[in-house]
Design a protein around this motif. Sequence first.
Motif, PDB file in Angstrom:
ATOM      1  N   ALA A  34      10.609   0.971  -7.459  1.00  0.00           N
ATOM      2  CA  ALA A  34      11.019  -0.019  -7.131  1.00  0.00           C
ATOM      3  C   ALA A  34      10.758   0.309  -5.305  1.00  0.00           C
ATOM      4  O   ALA A  34      10.792   1.259  -5.148  1.00  0.00           O
ATOM      5  N   ALA A  35      10.400  -0.650  -4.785  1.00  0.00           N
ATOM      6  CA  ALA A  35      10.215  -0.522  -3.285  1.00  0.00           C
ATOM      7  C   ALA A  35      10.367  -1.822  -2.360  1.00  0.00           C
ATOM      8  O   ALA A  35      10.577  -2.690  -2.973  1.00  0.00           O
ATOM      9  N   PRO A  36      10.601  -1.530  -1.050  1.00  0.00           N
ATOM     10  CA  PRO A  36      10.668  -2.719  -0.330  1.00  0.00           C
ATOM     11  C   PRO A  36       8.890  -3.266  -0.146  1.00  0.00           C
ATOM     12  O   PRO A  36       8.300  -2.538   0.140  1.00  0.00           O
ATOM     13  N   LEU A  37       8.992  -4.235  -0.516  1.00  0.00           N
ATOM     14  CA  LEU A  37       7.528  -4.998  -0.677  1.00  0.00           C
ATOM     15  C   LEU A  37       7.504  -6.396   0.289  1.00  0.00           C
ATOM     16  O   LEU A  37       6.282  -6.753   0.369  1.00  0.00           O
ATOM     17  N   SER A  52       1.946 -12.118 -16.444  1.00  0.00           N
ATOM     18  CA  SER A  52       3.390 -11.671 -16.553  1.00  0.00           C
ATOM     19  C   SER A  52       3.242 -10.235 -16.658  1.00  0.00           C
ATOM     20  O   SER A  52       2.119  -9.746 -17.131  1.00  0.00           O
ATOM     21  N   PRO A  53       4.253  -9.646 -15.991  1.00  0.00           N
ATOM     22  CA  PRO A  53       3.993  -8.001 -16.038  1.00  0.00           C
ATOM     23  C   PRO A  53       4.047  -7.376 -17.220  1.00  0.00           C
ATOM     24  O   PRO A  53       3.769  -6.134 -17.324  1.00  0.00           O
ATOM     25  N   PHE A  54       4.785  -8.234 -18.194  1.00  0.00           N
ATOM     26  CA  PHE A  54       5.296  -7.524 -19.714  1.00  0.00           C
ATOM     27  C   PHE A  54       3.853  -7.691 -20.498  1.00  0.00           C
ATOM     28  O   PHE A  54       3.436  -8.780 -20.451  1.00  0.00           O
ATOM     29  N   GLY A  55       3.699  -6.931 -21.406  1.00  0.00           N
ATOM     30  CA  GLY A  55       2.517  -6.924 -22.346  1.00  0.00           C
ATOM     31  C   GLY A  55       1.214  -7.263 -21.971  1.00  0.00           C
ATOM     32  O   GLY A  55       0.331  -7.994 -22.504  1.00  0.00           O
ATOM     33  N   GLN A  56       0.610  -6.793 -20.630  1.00  0.00           N
ATOM     34  CA  GLN A  56      -0.605  -7.131 -20.201  1.00  0.00           C
ATOM     35  C   GLN A  56      -1.494  -6.397 -21.119  1.00  0.00           C
ATOM     36  O   GLN A  56      -1.221  -5.283 -21.642  1.00  0.00           O
ATOM     37  N   LYS A  57      -2.744  -7.024 -21.324  1.00  0.00           N
ATOM     38  CA  LYS A  57      -3.745  -6.371 -22.027  1.00  0.00           C
ATOM     39  C   LYS A  57      -4.221  -5.122 -21.614  1.00  0.00           C
ATOM     40  O   LYS A  57      -4.563  -4.190 -22.344  1.00  0.00           O
ATOM     41  N   LYS A  58      -4.272  -4.951 -20.184  1.00  0.00           N
ATOM     42  CA  LYS A  58      -4.587  -3.734 -19.559  1.00  0.00           C
ATOM     43  C   LYS A  58      -3.432  -3.250 -18.576  1.00  0.00           C
ATOM     44  O   LYS A  58      -3.259  -3.998 -17.658  1.00  0.00           O
ATOM     45  N   THR A  59      -2.559  -2.318 -19.002  1.00  0.00           N
ATOM     46  CA  THR A  59      -1.539  -2.166 -18.155  1.00  0.00           C
ATOM     47  C   THR A  59      -1.887  -1.553 -16.731  1.00  0.00           C
ATOM     48  O   THR A  59      -2.825  -0.633 -16.791  1.00  0.00           O
ATOM     49  N   VAL A  60      -1.314  -2.114 -15.777  1.00  0.00           N
ATOM     50  CA  VAL A  60      -1.577  -1.565 -14.297  1.00  0.00           C
ATOM     51  C   VAL A  60      -0.307  -1.072 -13.734  1.00  0.00           C
ATOM     52  O   VAL A  60       0.598  -1.613 -14.253  1.00  0.00           O
ATOM     53  N   PRO A  61      -0.376  -0.073 -12.776  1.00  0.00           N
ATOM     54  CA  PRO A  61       0.948   0.260 -11.962  1.00  0.00           C
ATOM     55  C   PRO A  61       1.595  -1.152 -11.461  1.00  0.00           C
ATOM     56  O   PRO A  61       0.872  -1.778 -10.944  1.00  0.00           O
ATOM     57  N   THR A  62       2.939  -1.021 -11.606  1.00  0.00           N
ATOM     58  CA  THR A  62       3.829  -2.313 -11.118  1.00  0.00           C
ATOM     59  C   THR A  62       4.762  -1.721 -10.110  1.00  0.00           C
ATOM     60  O   THR A  62       5.418  -0.662 -10.296  1.00  0.00           O
ATOM     61  N   ALA A  63       5.012  -2.646  -9.200  1.00  0.00           N
ATOM     62  CA  ALA A  63       6.107  -2.353  -8.290  1.00  0.00           C
ATOM     63  C   ALA A  63       6.927  -3.567  -8.101  1.00  0.00           C
ATOM     64  O   ALA A  63       6.373  -4.723  -8.353  1.00  0.00           O
ATOM     65  N   ALA A 105       0.871  -1.156  -0.154  1.00  0.00           N
ATOM     66  CA  ALA A 105       0.070  -0.010   0.106  1.00  0.00           C
ATOM     67  C   ALA A 105       0.856   1.331  -0.035  1.00  0.00           C
ATOM     68  O   ALA A 105       0.543   2.251  -0.572  1.00  0.00           O
ATOM     69  N   SER A 106       1.979   1.139   0.937  1.00  0.00           N
ATOM     70  CA  SER A 106       2.777   2.308   0.939  1.00  0.00           C
ATOM     71  C   SER A 106       3.304   2.645  -0.431  1.00  0.00           C
ATOM     72  O   SER A 106       3.697   3.724  -0.783  1.00  0.00           O
ATOM     73  N   ALA A 107       3.871   1.912  -1.066  1.00  0.00           N
ATOM     74  CA  ALA A 107       4.640   1.769  -2.551  1.00  0.00           C
ATOM     75  C   ALA A 107       3.810   2.482  -3.368  1.00  0.00           C
ATOM     76  O   ALA A 107       4.350   3.353  -4.289  1.00  0.00           O
ATOM     77  N   PHE A 108       2.619   2.402  -3.130  1.00  0.00           N
ATOM     78  CA  PHE A 108       1.490   3.208  -4.212  1.00  0.00           C
ATOM     79  C   PHE A 108       0.571   4.226  -3.470  1.00  0.00           C
ATOM     80  O   PHE A 108      -0.297   4.679  -4.117  1.00  0.00           O
ATOM     81  N   HIS A 109       1.279   4.480  -2.451  1.00  0.00           N
ATOM     82  CA  HIS A 109       0.765   5.953  -1.659  1.00  0.00           C
ATOM     83  C   HIS A 109      -0.686   5.548  -1.417  1.00  0.00           C
ATOM     84  O   HIS A 109      -1.485   6.404  -1.399  1.00  0.00           O
TER      85      HIS A 109
END
Length: 149
Positions: A144-147, A96-107, A76-80
Motif C-alpha cells: 500500500a502506497a501513495p500512488l 485483473s490483479p488476481f489470478g494473473q498468469k504471471k504474478t508481478v509485484p502489485t501496489a 517508482a518510489s513504491a517499488f524502490h
Amino acid sequence: MSKTTRATQLLSQAGVAFTVHAYDYDPNAERVGLQAAEALGEAPRRVLKTLMAEVDGKPVCVVVPSDREVSMKKLASAFHGKSANMMKPADAGGISPFGQKKTVPTAIEEAALAEPLVYINGGQRGLQVRLDPKHALKALKAVAAPLIA
C-alpha cells in the motif's frame, strides 16, 4: 458471462469474502473505470482500476481509484525504483490483479484502504468483485502506497 474466472478462483482459494457484480461493459468508453463506476452506481473512488506499468524496466501491477491518475514518481518510489512508465495497452492485456498468469509485484493506492468495500476487475470485461480492500491487499501480497498524482 462466466462468473468463475482465475481471479475469483484465487480469491476463493485464499478464503477472501467477495461478491461478483456484472455490468454492461462499453468498449468505446473514453475511461473504462469511470464507465464501470457509473454502470455499478458506485462512487469512482470505490471502483478501482488495474493498470500495468514498468518500474526500472520490470512489470508491476497498479490498483488505483478509477477517477485518479498514477504519479510515475510515486509509483517508482513504491517499488524502490528510479523510473516508471505505463505499459502499452497491447502489452498489458485484459487486467485483473488476481489470478494473473504471471504474478508481478502489485501496489494499491493507500487511500483506497479507507473504504469499507471496493470493486476490482474480476477477471473479465464487465465483471467486478466487491471486497474489503485490506483483504485484496493481503491476497495479492501487495504494498500500500501513495500512488496518485
